[in-house]
Design an enzyme around this catalytic site. Sequence first.
Site, mmCIF file in Angstrom:
data_model
loop_
_atom_site.group_PDB
_atom_site.id
_atom_site.type_symbol
_atom_site.label_atom_id
_atom_site.label_comp_id
_atom_site.label_asym_id
_atom_site.label_seq_id
_atom_site.Cartn_x
_atom_site.Cartn_y
_atom_site.Cartn_z
ATOM 1 N N CYS A 144 0.836 -1.199 0.000
ATOM 2 C CA CYS A 144 0.000 0.000 0.000
ATOM 3 C C CYS A 144 0.872 1.249 0.000
ATOM 4 O O CYS A 144 0.634 2.187 -0.769
ATOM 5 C CB CYS A 144 -0.930 -0.011 1.208
ATOM 6 S SG CYS A 144 -2.106 1.367 1.253
ATOM 7 N N CYS A 255 7.534 3.848 6.070
ATOM 8 C CA CYS A 255 6.618 3.667 4.947
ATOM 9 C C CYS A 255 7.349 3.232 3.680
ATOM 10 O O CYS A 255 6.731 2.704 2.757
ATOM 11 C CB CYS A 255 5.834 4.945 4.679
ATOM 12 S SG CYS A 255 6.837 6.340 4.128
#
Length: 278
Positions: A144, A255
């Site tokens: 994602c 991330c």
Amino acid sequence: MKQTEITPQSSISASAAPRQRDRIDAGPRFTERDAIRLNNMFRGTDTAEMMRTVIRDGLVGDLAIVSSFGAESAVLLHIVASVDPSLPVLFLDTGKHFPETLAYRDTLVERLGLTNLILLSPDEVDLAKQDANGLRWSYDPDGCCEIRKVRPLARALLAYDGSITGRKGFQSATRQGLPRFEIDTSDAQGRFKLNPLASWTKEMLDGYFAEHDLPRHPLEAQGYPSIGCAPCTSKVAPGEDPRSGRWKGWDKTECGIHSEVTPLPGVRNDDGSNDPVF
């Protein structure tokens, strides 16, 4: 009237130097040696003064600041805006942010007079092929982040020689020893990555907020010291790692737009940490 005579190629003397073959320099813009030099150059320099010099003198070329408009973002944005409010501010508009973050972003842009906010969105084709239902975060958070953060930022950074981040060493174990200047290793471009607040403490940040009367992120008071996308951000208990609420339950601490920190050689203390310069 002065006349300029254009000499035909055939009349050029045979003794003229042969034409040099054009070559494209495919090497990186900057190397680790450049990062070491700047870390040493600004050792002991106040952060605001360092940023004034770096931005106004163009020491690392064309710069953009990458901001999440999170809990502590106002400090770095204020420092940058005081030097050049037109500096590009890149915001990853993932489609998964808290509404409070989007509202806070707009508040800071107006309050600080930022004039060049650039919204980076995921590619529509990538979303359709790899996250059509928008639930990839629930079973593959790395994937994602790759679609919604890493790829859009990588495309945008091709236009710059360096990026400014808000990372700080105290935020997590993987960020300890963070230098002010490092080289972005995400590709072969050799861009600079600047971490102006690398050695700032939570107390210093709070002091700056108070001194300049900067607004806080509305979710911070609700127990969110580190704020990312809504599905992957949880509240943090007092005393916990500030980033422990990110991707809770997963073996994941970043991330993907930042790798784990590898402190640069040449700017370390005897205990192995980087020199805490301000």
